[in-house]
Design a protein around this motif. Structure first.
Motif, mmCIF file in Angstrom:
data_model
loop_
_atom_site.group_PDB
_atom_site.id
_atom_site.type_symbol
_atom_site.label_atom_id
_atom_site.label_comp_id
_atom_site.label_asym_id
_atom_site.label_seq_id
_atom_site.Cartn_x
_atom_site.Cartn_y
_atom_site.Cartn_z
ATOM 1 N N ASP A 1 2.868 1.799 -0.703
ATOM 2 C CA ASP A 1 3.248 2.075 -2.083
ATOM 3 C C ASP A 1 4.131 3.314 -2.135
ATOM 4 O O ASP A 1 4.255 4.064 -1.151
ATOM 5 C CB ASP A 1 2.018 2.232 -2.984
ATOM 6 C CG ASP A 1 1.103 3.371 -2.568
ATOM 7 O OD1 ASP A 1 1.599 4.473 -2.252
ATOM 8 O OD2 ASP A 1 -0.124 3.172 -2.563
ATOM 9 N N SER A 2 4.744 3.554 -3.297
ATOM 10 C CA SER A 2 5.759 4.603 -3.413
ATOM 11 C C SER A 2 5.206 5.993 -3.123
ATOM 12 O O SER A 2 5.898 6.828 -2.528
ATOM 13 C CB SER A 2 6.381 4.576 -4.815
ATOM 14 O OG SER A 2 5.385 4.733 -5.815
ATOM 15 N N VAL B 1 4.829 6.297 0.674
ATOM 16 C CA VAL B 1 6.158 6.379 1.285
ATOM 17 C C VAL B 1 6.749 7.771 1.075
ATOM 18 O O VAL B 1 7.335 8.358 1.992
ATOM 19 C CB VAL B 1 7.101 5.302 0.712
ATOM 20 C CG1 VAL B 1 8.534 5.552 1.153
ATOM 21 C CG2 VAL B 1 6.659 3.914 1.155
ATOM 22 N N ALA B 2 6.591 8.322 -0.129
ATOM 23 C CA ALA B 2 7.127 9.643 -0.435
ATOM 24 C C ALA B 2 6.518 10.707 0.471
ATOM 25 O O ALA B 2 7.209 11.643 0.910
ATOM 26 C CB ALA B 2 6.868 9.990 -1.897
#
Length: 221
Positions: free
Chosen positions: A131-132, A135-136
């Motif tokens: 998920d974002s 990933v961040a």
């Protein structure tokens, strides 16, 4: 396959089994996840597959990870964090000379990507399934590594020891750093032990190429 190659494969398999058995459960799970995701891809690998590969029950995974997603994030974040730590340590020990810093960085980076090819493959190919937020977290570490290279290049240009290519009369050190990192990262896609060059020789080759790319004299052979 020759008898010699057969013996080598058998020895490597026995060593891998011994290493797996000696690991704590969480490390055995991580190693099995890396291998399974690399061979078959994250979407099709189940928790059952991973636990069967490391010889543990499914319950053992949930003692350490809430889900397969969390496990994927953990193994990518852990290998990424260790890479960042090793790069920082190598550059810090290079004495402040930009050529020595770049050489130290490339050596550590290339050897790690030669040695941990499965980990590199999973980290670069399977990150898109996270998920974002996760990933961040990983991209923050990747930017930190890129910025290490940018800082080295900037110091080298300021001291007059680097003269990298220019575009319309200007240096783009961020683009140069990304080009260097891409070059070093993709050694993991094709390098294998037992070839013409050892890991150290491969690191020396890539160090020489990196120094030439930034317009510096290569280090002594």
């Amino acid at each position: 396959m020759s008898k010699r190659k057969t013996v080598l494969v058998e020895e490597e398999s026995m060593a891998a089994v011994a290493e797996r058995e000696a690991r704590p459960p969480v490390e055995a799970i991580r190693a099995a996840a890396f291998a399974q995701f690399a061979e078959r891809g994250y979407p099709v690998v189940t928790v059952r597959d991973i636990m069967k590969a490391c010889g543990l029950t499914q319950g053992a995974l949930y003692n350490h990870f809430k889900s397969k997603d969390e496990l994927l994030h953990d193994i990518i974040a852990s290998t990424q964090g260790e890479l960042e730590r090793q790069c920082q340590q190598a550059v810090a020990g290079a004495g402040g000379d930009p050529c020595a810093e770049l050489a130290a960085f490339v050596r550590v980076y290339v050897i790690r990507h030669c040695r941990l090819r499965i980990e590199a493959l999973v980290a670069n190919r399977e990150i898109g399934w996270l998920d974002s937020a996760r990933v961040a977290d990983i991209r923050r570490s990747r930017r930190a590594i890129r910025d290490i290279v940018v800082t080295i290049l900037r110091h080298g240009v300021e001291k007059g020891v680097f003269d990298p290519p220019r575009v319309d009369g200007k240096h783009d050190l961020k683009a140069m750093a990304m080009a260097l990192l891409d070059q070093c990262t993709h050694v993991s896609m094709w390098y294998g032990p037992g070839g013409d060059l050892t890991e150290e020789q491969m690191a020396k080759l890539y160090t020489g190429m990196a120094l030439r790319m930034v317009g510096a004299a290569p280090q002594p052979a």
